[in-house]
Write an enzyme that holds these catalytic residues in place. Structure first.
Site, PDB file in Angstrom:
ATOM      1  CE  LYS B  76      -3.934   1.639   2.847  1.00 51.83           C
ATOM      2  NZ  LYS B  76      -4.728   1.350   4.070  1.00 51.83           N
ATOM      3  CB  SER B 151      -8.165   3.121   3.295  1.00 55.38           C
ATOM      4  OG  SER B 151      -7.273   2.470   4.160  1.00 55.38           O
ATOM      5  CB  SER B 175      -8.225   0.121   6.036  1.00 56.89           C
ATOM      6  OG  SER B 175      -8.938   1.327   6.094  1.00 56.89           O
TER       7      SER B 175
END
Lengths: 98, 475
Positions: B76, B151, B175
């Site tokens: 990420k 997310s 997330s």
């Protein structure tokens, strides 16, 4: 009914948060913040008189180490490469006291 | 093509049947071919190919290589990777090149894994759909008109699309688990403090955890065993006695008691999702697991606690973006205050500003006790209630999300409606416990995730149990 967060509140919070808001944004945040603050009001109905606030979830508190210099091998110049303004290996900022 | 299990990928690299270079080339090729899903912000072509060559040479020279030798992965974009752009999908960090690297990335590289790309996300991890990325929206691999979740939407989509065998994400309120559920992959959020957060862009520091996306539970355990463990650079990391191990222990189903969380199967969830979860529960009973319904009434408060504490911690973590030391800096400021104001105002997106505003409000003078302190105290109640239930049950179970992936733009009218997406995931972060989402079925051609939680530090038991039920209940 008055909103939980008025436009005056929004202006004051923005000043504390160092954000500039347009007129439209002030109205928008007044709506959105009110909606969220009204939602979290439900916490007020909970009896917490015998409870302490949570400080740590995994039981670790006050983790200390020897107060000694650790060598990570970074070149100070490379650590300063993302800094907007550098002078003599220091971060340069605008004058703080006028 | 789908990737083999990680153990098999490594064996093939070690035996010379395959090579680290071919794996990295394949991953980079996959990324290019699937660019329409917007899962990736940047690729590390040269760095990754160089590392792969080095590993292949070491193997030929009979040098020792790690347990993830030649396995490509995606991180990420809130993980600092040395000398690579790290933006957290925010305009304010555009052009930031990491001068050091996250401990999790260091540990993976030490074992021979190779980072090939950085994944899209909601900017600063604020969101549940990846629609809040300052750059572009990640699309769901099962339906390109729907969100991948968030997310960590880019990381979840990367594994669902088979770009790489595993990816890294962060989970502050769901997330990892929510996008894993939406994309149909295994998403594991470890105990708070199990994996070092050094070198990861901070969101809510009392809630932030780092975890994995994989196609199966044993791969998750293998990767988690590498990244977990005490780290002097993160004083909240747990002692090594709790570290996740790579070996899988056999669990006797008859000795296990699982609690079904009543509050998570209310009438507010999609009935077809509920049906899918109930059918997984029936399969567990058939395996001999003792399954009972449990009630945790204070769960109803979890989201309210979260939406006080998390913005408060965000507001203080994002105060470092002031235009002086790194990130976007307004070039024409006349004085220091204008430099702060314009750098932050121009640099932050709408969602970051909303959360900074909420956080600043609940922490401001006169409101601190009423909101922040009250929320931390209700958090204690929630922790106590979970501890009590875990006295009688080994694991707790329910859906990960009340529904399947929604359409892009569908929930953008109301912040609160978007926040309600996290209603079943935030509790694990508030209590600090490990939780996993496993793909257990499809509803209208969209994946459904089953969430299983365990007591804090029981990460190994949770993964062992999930590994053993996986073949029976997963897709």
């Amino acid at each position: 009914m008055d909103k939980a967060i008025t436009k005056e509140d929004v202006i004051k919070i923005a000043k504390l948060a160092k954000l500039e808001l347009t007129k439209d944004e002030i109205s928008k945040y007044s709506e959105e913040l009110s909606e969220i603050i009204e939602y979290v009001q439900k916490l007020n109905s909970v009896d917490t008189s015998n409870l302490d606030p949570t400080i740590s979830v995994n039981g670790l508190n006050n983790i200390t180490r020897e107060d000694q210099r650790i060598e990570y091998g970074y070149d100070p110049k490379s650590l300063l490469e993302n800094v907007p303004k550098v002078k003599d290996n220091f971060i340069q900022v605008k004058r703080v006291i006028e | 093509m789908s990737w083999p299990k990680i153990d098999d990928i490594v064996s093939a690299v070690l035996s010379g049947e395959n090579s680290a270079l071919l794996n990295v080339q394949l991953a980079l090729d996959n990324i290019q071919k699937n660019s329409q899903y917007n899962a990736i912000i940047s690729t590390l072509d040269k760095e990754a190919l160089d590392k792969a060559n080095k590993i292949d040479q070491d193997i030929k020279a009979n040098k020792k290589v790690g347990i993830l030798a030649g396995v490509p992965f995606i991180a990420k974009d809130n993980f600092l990777v040395f000398d690579v752009q790290t933006t957290a999908a925010s305009n304010i960090l555009k052009g930031f090149y990491a001068p050091y690297q996250a401990s999790a990335i260091n540990r993976l590289e030490d074992e021979g894994a190779i980072c090939v790309a950085k994944a899209n996300m909601d900017a600063f991890a604020h969101g549940s759909s990846t629609e809040n990325s300052d750059f572009f929206i990640t699309k769901n691999p099962h339906d390109i008109n729907r969100v991948a979740g968030g997310s960590s939407g880019g990381s979840a989509a990367s594994v669902a699309l088979d770009l790489v065998p595993f990816s890294l994400g962060t989970d502050t309120g769901g997330s990892i688990r929510q996008p894993a559920s939406f994309c149909g992959v295994v998403g594991f959020k470890p105990s708070y403090g199990m994996v070092s957060r050094s070198g990861v862009v901070a969101m809510g520091s009392s809630l932030d955890t780092i975890g994995t996306f994989t196609k199966n539970v044993s791969d998750s355990k293998r990767v988690s065993s590498v990244i977990s463990g005490n780290d002097p650079l993160d004083s909240t990391t747990l002692p090594d006695q709790y570290r996740i191990t790579s070996n899988l222990e056999k669990i006797d189903f008859k000795s296990i008691k699982v609690g079904i969380i009543k509050e998570y199967l209310s009438d507010n969830i999609n009935p077809k999702v509920k049906e899918t979860i109930l059918s997984s529960i029936a399969k567990l009973k058939f395996l001999g697991v003792n399954v009972q319904e449990v009630s945790i009434p204070s769960l109803d408060l979890a989201l309210a606690v979260y939406y006080v504490l998390c913005p408060a911690e965000i507001a203080s973590n994002l105060s470092r973006y002031d235009g002086q030391r790194f990130g976007y800096s307004y070039p024409d400021a006349q004085n220091l205050d204008e430099s702060y104001l314009k750098s932050r105002t121009n640099g932050f997106g709408d969602e970051a500003k909303t959360r900074i505003m909420i956080g600043t409000y609940v922490l401001s003078s006169g409101y601190y006790d009423a909101y922040y302190k009250k929320a931390q105290t209700v958090r204690t109640k929630l922790i106590n209630d979970f501890n009590q239930v875990f006295n009688s049950y080994d694991f707790l179970l329910g859906p990960t999300v009340p529904d399947t992936a929604f359409k892009i733009g569908e929930k953008s009218n109301s912040k609160l409606e978007m926040y309600l997406n996290d209603i079943m995931t935030v509790a694990a972060n508030l209590v600090g416990i490990p939780a996993i989402s496993m793909p257990v079925g499809m509803v209208d051609n969209l994946p459904v995730g089953l969430q299983i939680m365990a007591p804090i530090t029981k990460d190994n038991q949770l993964l062992d149990f999930c590994n053993q039920i996986e073949d029976e209940i997963c897709l």
